[in-house]
Design a protein around this motif. Structure first.
Motif, PDB file in Angstrom:
ATOM      1  N   ARG A  21      85.467   1.450 -20.186  1.00  0.00           N
ATOM      2  CA  ARG A  21      86.629   1.396 -21.766  1.00  0.00           C
ATOM      3  C   ARG A  21      87.565   2.794 -21.577  1.00  0.00           C
ATOM      4  O   ARG A  21      88.548   2.744 -22.051  1.00  0.00           O
ATOM      5  CB  ARG A  21      85.725   1.353 -22.944  1.00  0.00           C
ATOM      6  N   ARG A  22      86.938   3.761 -20.861  1.00  0.00           N
ATOM      7  CA  ARG A  22      87.679   5.093 -20.672  1.00  0.00           C
ATOM      8  C   ARG A  22      88.802   4.786 -19.868  1.00  0.00           C
ATOM      9  O   ARG A  22      89.852   5.330 -19.968  1.00  0.00           O
ATOM     10  CB  ARG A  22      86.619   6.429 -20.388  1.00  0.00           C
ATOM     11  N   THR A  23      88.196   4.038 -18.416  1.00  0.00           N
ATOM     12  CA  THR A  23      89.137   3.868 -17.559  1.00  0.00           C
ATOM     13  C   THR A  23      90.267   2.851 -18.264  1.00  0.00           C
ATOM     14  O   THR A  23      91.430   3.181 -17.690  1.00  0.00           O
ATOM     15  CB  THR A  23      88.412   3.111 -16.264  1.00  0.00           C
ATOM     16  N   LEU A  24      90.064   2.061 -19.020  1.00  0.00           N
ATOM     17  CA  LEU A  24      91.148   1.097 -19.611  1.00  0.00           C
ATOM     18  C   LEU A  24      92.020   2.059 -20.420  1.00  0.00           C
ATOM     19  O   LEU A  24      93.257   1.932 -20.425  1.00  0.00           O
ATOM     20  CB  LEU A  24      90.380  -0.133 -20.384  1.00  0.00           C
ATOM     21  N   GLY A  25      91.418   2.972 -21.251  1.00  0.00           N
ATOM     22  CA  GLY A  25      92.395   3.981 -22.248  1.00  0.00           C
ATOM     23  C   GLY A  25      93.237   4.782 -21.262  1.00  0.00           C
ATOM     24  O   GLY A  25      94.362   4.976 -21.754  1.00  0.00           O
ATOM     25  N   GLU A  26      92.727   5.309 -20.344  1.00  0.00           N
ATOM     26  CA  GLU A  26      93.428   6.097 -19.473  1.00  0.00           C
ATOM     27  C   GLU A  26      94.725   5.248 -18.803  1.00  0.00           C
ATOM     28  O   GLU A  26      95.852   5.724 -18.507  1.00  0.00           O
ATOM     29  CB  GLU A  26      92.644   6.598 -18.108  1.00  0.00           C
ATOM     30  N   ALA A  27      94.471   3.906 -18.113  1.00  0.00           N
ATOM     31  CA  ALA A  27      95.453   3.217 -17.765  1.00  0.00           C
ATOM     32  C   ALA A  27      96.557   2.810 -18.845  1.00  0.00           C
ATOM     33  O   ALA A  27      97.775   2.931 -18.591  1.00  0.00           O
ATOM     34  CB  ALA A  27      94.745   1.703 -17.377  1.00  0.00           C
ATOM     35  N   LEU A  28      96.102   2.532 -20.124  1.00  0.00           N
ATOM     36  CA  LEU A  28      97.158   2.166 -21.178  1.00  0.00           C
ATOM     37  C   LEU A  28      97.614   3.584 -21.449  1.00  0.00           C
ATOM     38  O   LEU A  28      99.074   3.421 -21.700  1.00  0.00           O
ATOM     39  CB  LEU A  28      96.442   1.867 -22.574  1.00  0.00           C
ATOM     40  N   ASP A  29      97.133   4.647 -21.501  1.00  0.00           N
ATOM     41  CA  ASP A  29      98.144   5.850 -21.616  1.00  0.00           C
ATOM     42  C   ASP A  29      99.198   5.983 -20.456  1.00  0.00           C
ATOM     43  O   ASP A  29     100.083   6.489 -20.948  1.00  0.00           O
ATOM     44  CB  ASP A  29      97.115   6.884 -21.650  1.00  0.00           C
ATOM     45  N   ALA A  30      98.578   5.740 -19.439  1.00  0.00           N
ATOM     46  CA  ALA A  30      99.523   6.088 -18.174  1.00  0.00           C
ATOM     47  C   ALA A  30     100.718   5.271 -18.348  1.00  0.00           C
ATOM     48  O   ALA A  30     101.873   5.393 -18.236  1.00  0.00           O
ATOM     49  CB  ALA A  30      98.878   5.719 -16.924  1.00  0.00           C
ATOM     50  N   ALA A  31     100.406   3.888 -18.897  1.00  0.00           N
ATOM     51  CA  ALA A  31     101.575   2.746 -18.760  1.00  0.00           C
ATOM     52  C   ALA A  31     102.380   3.223 -19.943  1.00  0.00           C
ATOM     53  O   ALA A  31     103.514   2.805 -19.921  1.00  0.00           O
ATOM     54  CB  ALA A  31     100.965   1.625 -19.038  1.00  0.00           C
ATOM     55  N   GLY A  32     101.762   3.622 -21.020  1.00  0.00           N
ATOM     56  CA  GLY A  32     102.749   3.861 -22.353  1.00  0.00           C
ATOM     57  C   GLY A  32     103.334   5.503 -22.268  1.00  0.00           C
ATOM     58  O   GLY A  32     103.955   5.844 -23.130  1.00  0.00           O
ATOM     59  N   GLY A  33     103.159   6.300 -21.246  1.00  0.00           N
ATOM     60  CA  GLY A  33     103.574   7.597 -20.877  1.00  0.00           C
ATOM     61  C   GLY A  33     102.834   8.355 -21.809  1.00  0.00           C
ATOM     62  O   GLY A  33     103.593   9.414 -22.493  1.00  0.00           O
ATOM     63  N   VAL A  34     101.741   8.494 -22.277  1.00  0.00           N
ATOM     64  CA  VAL A  34     101.197   8.985 -23.382  1.00  0.00           C
ATOM     65  C   VAL A  34     100.327  10.181 -22.569  1.00  0.00           C
ATOM     66  O   VAL A  34      99.605  10.102 -21.597  1.00  0.00           O
ATOM     67  CB  VAL A  34      99.930   8.175 -24.300  1.00  0.00           C
ATOM     68  N   VAL A  35     100.346  11.571 -22.889  1.00  0.00           N
ATOM     69  CA  VAL A  35      99.813  12.548 -22.270  1.00  0.00           C
ATOM     70  C   VAL A  35      98.912  13.154 -23.539  1.00  0.00           C
ATOM     71  O   VAL A  35      99.388  13.465 -24.635  1.00  0.00           O
ATOM     72  CB  VAL A  35     100.518  13.599 -21.859  1.00  0.00           C
ATOM     73  N   ARG A  36      97.557  13.325 -23.340  1.00  0.00           N
ATOM     74  CA  ARG A  36      96.667  13.675 -24.459  1.00  0.00           C
ATOM     75  C   ARG A  36      96.175  15.284 -24.120  1.00  0.00           C
ATOM     76  O   ARG A  36      96.320  15.586 -22.981  1.00  0.00           O
ATOM     77  CB  ARG A  36      95.412  12.755 -24.608  1.00  0.00           C
ATOM     78  N   SER A  58     101.167  -4.131 -17.738  1.00  0.00           N
ATOM     79  CA  SER A  58     101.663  -3.108 -16.979  1.00  0.00           C
ATOM     80  C   SER A  58     100.870  -2.818 -15.553  1.00  0.00           C
ATOM     81  O   SER A  58      99.872  -3.310 -15.483  1.00  0.00           O
ATOM     82  CB  SER A  58     101.669  -1.962 -17.789  1.00  0.00           C
ATOM     83  N   ASP A  59     101.589  -2.216 -14.710  1.00  0.00           N
ATOM     84  CA  ASP A  59     101.024  -1.981 -13.389  1.00  0.00           C
ATOM     85  C   ASP A  59      99.876  -1.246 -13.600  1.00  0.00           C
ATOM     86  O   ASP A  59      98.782  -1.588 -12.852  1.00  0.00           O
ATOM     87  CB  ASP A  59     102.010  -1.196 -12.523  1.00  0.00           C
ATOM     88  N   GLU A  60      99.766  -0.302 -14.115  1.00  0.00           N
ATOM     89  CA  GLU A  60      98.696   0.586 -14.473  1.00  0.00           C
ATOM     90  C   GLU A  60      97.344  -0.051 -14.968  1.00  0.00           C
ATOM     91  O   GLU A  60      95.909   0.097 -14.487  1.00  0.00           O
ATOM     92  CB  GLU A  60      98.857   1.912 -15.414  1.00  0.00           C
ATOM     93  N   VAL A  61      97.357  -0.947 -16.053  1.00  0.00           N
ATOM     94  CA  VAL A  61      96.441  -1.747 -16.554  1.00  0.00           C
ATOM     95  C   VAL A  61      95.984  -2.975 -15.682  1.00  0.00           C
ATOM     96  O   VAL A  61      94.863  -2.917 -15.377  1.00  0.00           O
ATOM     97  CB  VAL A  61      96.654  -2.269 -18.042  1.00  0.00           C
ATOM     98  N   ARG A  62      96.923  -3.445 -14.865  1.00  0.00           N
ATOM     99  CA  ARG A  62      96.867  -4.373 -13.926  1.00  0.00           C
ATOM    100  C   ARG A  62      95.979  -3.823 -12.703  1.00  0.00           C
ATOM    101  O   ARG A  62      94.859  -4.397 -12.388  1.00  0.00           O
ATOM    102  CB  ARG A  62      97.940  -4.966 -13.307  1.00  0.00           C
ATOM    103  N   ALA A  63      96.180  -2.535 -12.459  1.00  0.00           N
ATOM    104  CA  ALA A  63      95.479  -1.922 -11.139  1.00  0.00           C
ATOM    105  C   ALA A  63      94.044  -1.549 -11.612  1.00  0.00           C
ATOM    106  O   ALA A  63      93.079  -1.745 -11.011  1.00  0.00           O
ATOM    107  CB  ALA A  63      96.283  -0.784 -10.652  1.00  0.00           C
TER     108      ALA A  63
END
Length: 191
Positions: free
Chosen positions: A60-75, A140-145
């Protein structure tokens, strides 16, 4: 609400999305047992153009990181995307179409969606809360990967699965939400 004497029709008629599920989840063995109710999904030429991925724990953390990367979110350091943590178990529904001269891609996507919905119904009937979630970043590419999707595959979303709070369950049992009028969905071919 109309109540049916058949438990399958009753489960279908009373199914509700549960946006906030509890921490208990079905085991992998229980999920495999429920899948027996899913595998007969209508499937032209028996291509089985779908698969499921179970996301628990750090997935789930991996998914969250992929969603952030796809959305351009920096935490900030130590912060993470909380969306995938709304449930202890997420089930990714993946359409895996195959080339076939008699079964177009759209039909195979419909089969995969049908399998996802049958699983949602099976989980509901077994007493679990379920919410099918998607979003603009699912393809998105990040979530697909992160999901290891092949070029031809498509992520149709995630089933968020968990226990149902007893107060919510009681509220569901006393709900008088009217059923939609089925006549609005029926028609005839134009002449």
């Amino acid at each position: 609400m109309r109540f049916f004497s058949d438990p399958v029709l009753e489960a279908m008629a009373t199914r509700r999305s549960v946006s906030k599920v509890g921490p208990e989840t079905p085991t992998d063995a229980e999920l495999a047992e429920l899948l027996a109710a899913v595998t007969p999904v209508a499937d032209h030429k028996a291509l089985r153009p779908w698969r499921l991925l179970l996301l628990r724990g750090e997935d789930r953390r991996t998914l969250g990181e992929a969603l952030d990367a796809a959305g351009g979110v920096v935490r900030e350091h130590g912060d993470h995307n909380r969306k995938p943590f709304r449930a202890e178990l997420l089930i990714a529904i993946v359409a895996s179409p195959r080339e076939h001269p008699k079964v177009p891609r759209w039909e195979q996507l419909a089969v995969a969606a049908g399998a996802g919905h049958l699983l949602e119904l099976a989980l509901w009937r077994a007493g679990w809360g379920v919410m099918w979630r998607t979003g603009v970043l699912a393809d998105s590419d990040e979530v697909r990967a992160a999901h290891g999707l092949a070029e031809t595959e498509q992520l149709l979303g995630w089933l968020y699965v968990g226990s149902i709070d007893e107060s919510f369950r009681r509220r569901l049992q006393t709900s008088h939400r009217p059923a939609l009028d089925p006549q609005q969905f029926l028609g005839r071919m134009p002449r």
